[in-house]
Design a protein around this motif. Structure first.
Motif, mmCIF file in Angstrom:
data_model
loop_
_atom_site.group_PDB
_atom_site.id
_atom_site.type_symbol
_atom_site.label_atom_id
_atom_site.label_comp_id
_atom_site.label_asym_id
_atom_site.label_seq_id
_atom_site.Cartn_x
_atom_site.Cartn_y
_atom_site.Cartn_z
ATOM 1 N N GLU A 1 31.587 30.568 37.433
ATOM 2 C CA GLU A 1 32.976 30.089 37.499
ATOM 3 C C GLU A 1 33.956 31.170 37.069
ATOM 4 N N ASN A 2 33.683 31.801 35.938
ATOM 5 C CA ASN A 2 34.580 32.861 35.466
ATOM 6 C C ASN A 2 34.569 34.070 36.399
ATOM 7 N N ALA A 3 33.366 34.383 36.926
ATOM 8 C CA ALA A 3 33.246 35.538 37.815
ATOM 9 C C ALA A 3 34.048 35.338 39.096
ATOM 10 N N LEU A 4 34.017 34.134 39.638
ATOM 11 C CA LEU A 4 34.778 33.851 40.857
ATOM 12 C C LEU A 4 36.275 33.889 40.590
ATOM 13 N N ALA A 5 36.670 33.449 39.389
ATOM 14 C CA ALA A 5 38.088 33.495 39.027
ATOM 15 C C ALA A 5 38.579 34.943 38.986
ATOM 16 N N VAL A 6 37.755 35.843 38.484
ATOM 17 C CA VAL A 6 38.105 37.264 38.457
ATOM 18 C C VAL A 6 38.218 37.803 39.879
ATOM 19 N N LEU A 7 37.285 37.377 40.745
ATOM 20 C CA LEU A 7 37.302 37.861 42.134
ATOM 21 C C LEU A 7 38.560 37.428 42.878
ATOM 22 N N GLN A 8 39.046 36.232 42.573
ATOM 23 C CA GLN A 8 40.231 35.728 43.266
ATOM 24 C C GLN A 8 41.452 36.613 43.016
ATOM 25 N N GLN A 9 41.418 37.324 41.886
ATOM 26 C CA GLN A 9 42.528 38.217 41.570
ATOM 27 C C GLN A 9 42.396 39.566 42.286
ATOM 28 N N GLN A 10 41.186 39.836 42.813
ATOM 29 C CA GLN A 10 40.950 41.088 43.530
ATOM 30 C C GLN A 10 40.896 40.788 45.032
ATOM 31 N N ALA B 1 41.019 42.406 47.569
ATOM 32 C CA ALA B 1 40.317 43.336 48.474
ATOM 33 C C ALA B 1 38.851 42.960 48.656
ATOM 34 N N ILE B 2 38.363 41.989 47.867
ATOM 35 C CA ILE B 2 36.945 41.600 47.921
ATOM 36 C C ILE B 2 36.836 40.126 48.320
ATOM 37 N N ASP B 3 36.097 39.861 49.383
ATOM 38 C CA ASP B 3 35.830 38.490 49.830
ATOM 39 C C ASP B 3 34.441 38.082 49.363
ATOM 40 N N VAL B 4 34.258 36.784 49.137
ATOM 41 C CA VAL B 4 32.985 36.299 48.637
ATOM 42 C C VAL B 4 32.505 35.097 49.442
ATOM 43 N N LYS B 5 31.181 35.021 49.634
ATOM 44 C CA LYS B 5 30.555 33.891 50.300
ATOM 45 C C LYS B 5 29.328 33.476 49.492
#
Length: 202
Positions: free
Chosen positions: A184-193, A195-199
């Motif tokens: 959960e925390n890791a995805l929250a960090v990714l949402q701020q970046q 330039a990086i998409d996640v699946k």
């Protein structure tokens, strides 16, 4: 329903022996991850102990405990497979296979003594085995342009994510595994970046 973040399994194979009225019960315990791996272990033991009367086994896979099997291999119903599985569950472990080979000693033991013999052999093997706590993990894929690859790798390091595979093209893809407790925390960090998409893998 509570989310499970860790589970216990065996760190390495173990074995034990129990004897009763001439019969020998050889218990073999393994950490396993798939039914294919289980079949291979059982087949190998059948070949190695082809003179044995019975090759009984039980296994449990997955942190939810829904995948399991108990096999009596010719012993009276419920006298071998279920007692083996019961000891796996008593130890609160999963991703585990226990096979008990019985060499018949010429004297019938009766169902109560059979149950006790299979329980004891299994319990002894599990007790001697080293246990390990592992994280329940989620696999996911990260997509980014090559110019942002260093950001993706830095995120992996910060979030304790293990990189399983890298496809480094102009558009890069990282296959990673991350502890569920971090997700959960890791995805929250990714949402701020951006330039990086996640699946997330199912």
């Amino acid at each position: 329903m509570n989310t499970i973040y860790q589970y216990t399994t065996l760190a390495a194979p173990a074995q034990a022996e129990f004897k009763d009225k001439g019969s020998r019960f050889l218990a073999f315990a393994w950490p396993v991850q798939s039914e294919a791996e289980i079949r291979q272990h059982v087949q190998t033991l059948r070949e190695q102990h082809h003179k044995a009367r019975h090759c009984c086994f039980s296994w449990r896979l997955g942190v939810d405990g829904n995948r399991y099997r108990a096999n009596d291999d010719g012993e009276p119903a419920g006298s071998a497979g279920r007692p083996i599985l019961g000891q796996i569950d008593s130890a609160a472990i999963t991703d585990v296979l226990v096979v008990v080979i019985r060499y018949f000693g010429g004297t019938l033991l009766g169902v109560p003594r059979l149950i006790q013999a299979y329980k004891t052999a299994t319990a002894t093997a599990i007790a001697t085995a080293e246990k390990i706590r592992l994280d329940v993990c989620q696999q996911l894929q990260l997509y980014c342009d090559y110019a942002h690859l260093s950001e993706a790798m830095r995120w992996c390091k910060q979030q304790q994510a293990q990189v399983l595979q890298q496809d480094l093209q102009q558009r890069c893809c990282l296959h990673v595994r991350i502890p569920l407790a971090q997700l959960e925390n890791a995805l929250a960090v990714l949402q701020q970046q951006r330039a990086i998409d996640v699946k997330l893998d199912n």
